[in-house]
Motif scaffolding. Structure first.
Motif, PDB file in Angstrom:
ATOM      1  N   ALA B  16       0.829  -1.204   0.000  1.00  0.00           N
ATOM      2  CA  ALA B  16       0.000   0.000   0.000  1.00  0.00           C
ATOM      3  C   ALA B  16       0.865   1.256   0.000  1.00  0.00           C
ATOM      4  O   ALA B  16       0.619   2.195  -0.763  1.00  0.00           O
ATOM      5  CB  ALA B  16      -0.926  -0.001   1.214  1.00  0.00           C
ATOM      6  N   THR B  30      -8.398  -0.286  -3.435  1.00  0.00           N
ATOM      7  CA  THR B  30      -8.079  -1.393  -2.537  1.00  0.00           C
ATOM      8  C   THR B  30      -7.779  -2.667  -3.326  1.00  0.00           C
ATOM      9  O   THR B  30      -6.989  -3.499  -2.887  1.00  0.00           O
ATOM     10  CB  THR B  30      -9.253  -1.653  -1.575  1.00  0.00           C
ATOM     11  OG1 THR B  30     -10.458  -1.736  -2.328  1.00  0.00           O
ATOM     12  CG2 THR B  30      -9.372  -0.535  -0.564  1.00  0.00           C
ATOM     13  N   LYS B  51      -9.684   1.681   3.990  1.00  0.00           N
ATOM     14  CA  LYS B  51      -8.585   2.115   3.137  1.00  0.00           C
ATOM     15  C   LYS B  51      -7.811   3.256   3.802  1.00  0.00           C
ATOM     16  O   LYS B  51      -6.579   3.279   3.788  1.00  0.00           O
ATOM     17  CB  LYS B  51      -9.154   2.574   1.788  1.00  0.00           C
ATOM     18  CG  LYS B  51      -8.116   3.078   0.805  1.00  0.00           C
ATOM     19  CD  LYS B  51      -8.807   3.676  -0.429  1.00  0.00           C
ATOM     20  CE  LYS B  51      -7.819   4.386  -1.320  1.00  0.00           C
ATOM     21  NZ  LYS B  51      -8.473   5.079  -2.446  1.00  0.00           N
TER      22      LYS B  51
END
Lengths: 217, 217
Positions: B16, B30, B51
Motif C-alpha cells: 500500500a 483497494t 482504506k
DNA sequence: GTCTATAAACCGATAGAC
DNA sequence: GTCTATCGGTTTATAGAC
C-alpha cells in the motif's frame, strides 16, 4: 489560449484548476467542478470532451498566463545593474524578494502555483506543457546568466544555482500547512519570509563571488 | 510498530505504501493493493478496517522506521569535528553528501521518501504523524546546532538554514521526471548529484562563516 | 484468517429534449 | 449551449461460508 468575457468555458477552467490544485486530479469529480463553477454537468463534456482534457486545458491556461519574472528579466529592464559587482548582487537580492513576496502575497491566490507543483510531483499527459512552458522557458534565461557571471561553469552547476531560489520557494509553498502546525499553528509570517529572502539571496550572491550587500550582513 | 516475519499485515503495509507513494491516495484502489500484496481483498478491512486506516498505518510505519541522519547526529558520533572551523565545515559537507547520496541511491527504493512528500503536499489525517515524527524530530537537532554555530540567531533563520539541504533534496527527488525530460531525457546522473552536493554544502558553509574546504573551490 | 459474493454509492460519459 | 435522466463501470465496505 485567448479568453474574453467570463463565459462558461473560462469559469470551468478556473474552477477546475483550483479544485485540481487543492485536491489532485483523482480526488476531484466532474460533479464537484460543475457545482463550483455553477455550470451543468454536461457542459464539461460539451466544452472539453473529458475530465482529463479539462485538466490539460486548465493546466495549459495557467502555464501560459503565469508570468514569474526571473533574474535575467530584471537585468534586461535595468541593464545598469549588471555593470558593477554591487549592482549584480543587488539584482539577485531584488529577484529573490520579488519572487518570494509575489508567491506568498496573501492577496494573490496561490492555486496556480500549486497546480504546477502537482504536475511536477505527479506528471500526467500535461507533462510536455510543463516542461515547455515552465521549465525550459523560465530556467533557460537564468542558466545562461549564471554562465555569464561564472564563465566556464557547467550546465548542471548553473541549473542548480538558479534553482536555489525556486526549489526552496516551492518547498515552503508546498509545506505551509505542516510547517505551521510544527510551529504551533504560528503562520509563516513576514518575518519568516524576510529570513528566507535574506538567506537565499545571501547564499546565491556568495556562490558567484559577489560582495554581500550591507543590508544582508 | 513492531513487525516480525513478513505476515499479511506487513505485506499489505508495504504494498500500500509504495502504491500510495507512486499514485496518490485517491488513484489507488483497494483492489490494486490486494493484487500487489497477493492478499485477498477482504484482508484489508479485516486487518485495518478501512482504506484510510491502511494509509495511516502505512504512513506511520514508514515514518517510524525511516532514519535520515542529520548534521547533529554526525557531530555526536564524531565530536572531534566540532572543535575546529575546518572540522565543522567538513561535517557540513559530509552531511550533505550522506543525505543526498542516500536519497538518490538507485539501489535503495525511494518510495518511502516520496510517500512523506505526498503527505507534505496534500495533508490528510496522518498530518500529525508527519509533524511529530519527521518535522519536529528531524529538524529540532539541526536547528539547535545552528544556534550553537551562530549564537543569537533567530529560530526562523536556523530553520531556513537547516532546510537548505532538505528542501532542495526534496525538490530534485520530486521533479526527477520533468527535469530529465527537460534535459532531453538525460538522467540526473552522479555528475549532477555531485554539483548539487557541492553547491548546497558550499552555501551552507559560507552562511555560517566557516572556511570553504579546498575541494569545494 | 481467508475467501466469494454482493450491497450501496459514486464515477465519467452520453443520449436526447429543449 | 444548457438541461435531465441514465447507462455501464468502478469504488469501498460488508455479510457470511469455510
Amino acid at each position: 489560449m485567448d479568453i474574453g468575457a467570463p463565459n462558461t468555458k473560462t469559469v470551468l477552467l478556473l474552477a477546475a484548476g483550483e479544485l485540481f490544485a487543492d485536491h489532485g486530479f483523482d480526488a476531484v469529480s466532474t460533479r464537484m467542478i460543475a457545482d463550483k463553477a455553477k455550470v451543468n454537468l454536461g457542459g464539461i463534456h460539451y466544452h472539453f470532451g473529458s475530465k482529463e482534457a479539462l485538466y490539460v486545458a486548465a493546466f495549459k491556461y495557467v502555464c501560459e498566463n503565469e508570468e514569474r519574472p526571473g533574474l535575467a528579466k530584471l537585468l534586461n529592464t535595468q541593464p545598469e545593474l549588471e555593470k558593477t559587482p554591487e549592482g549584480r548582487a543587488k539584482a539577485i537580492l531584488m529577484t529573490c524578494r520579488n519572487f518570494l513576496d509575489d508567491l506568498f502575497d496573501p492577496s494573490k491566490p496561490d492555486w496556480k502555483s500549486r497546480l504546477i507543483l502537482r504536475e511536477i510531483s505527479t506528471p500526467s499527459s500535461a507533462l510536455p506543457i510543463l516542461v515547455r512552458e515552465v521549465f525550459t522557458r523560465d530556467f533557460a534565461e537564468d542558466i545562461e546568466l549564471y554562465q555569464r557571471l561564472k564563465p566556464g561553469a557547467s550546465y548542471d552547476e548553473a541549473m542548480i544555482w538558479q534553482g536555489m531560489l525556486k526549489t526552496q520557494a516551492i518547498f515552503y509553498l508546498m509545506a505551509k500547512t505542516p510547517l505551521e502546525m510544527m510551529r504551533g499553528n504560528k503562520p509563516l509570517d513576514q518575518d519568516f519570509l524576510d529570513s528566507l529572502i535574506r538567506t537565499v539571496a545571501k547564499s546565491m550572491i556568495m556562490l558567484v563571488d559577489l560582495p554581500v550587500p550591507e543590508e544582508l550582513r
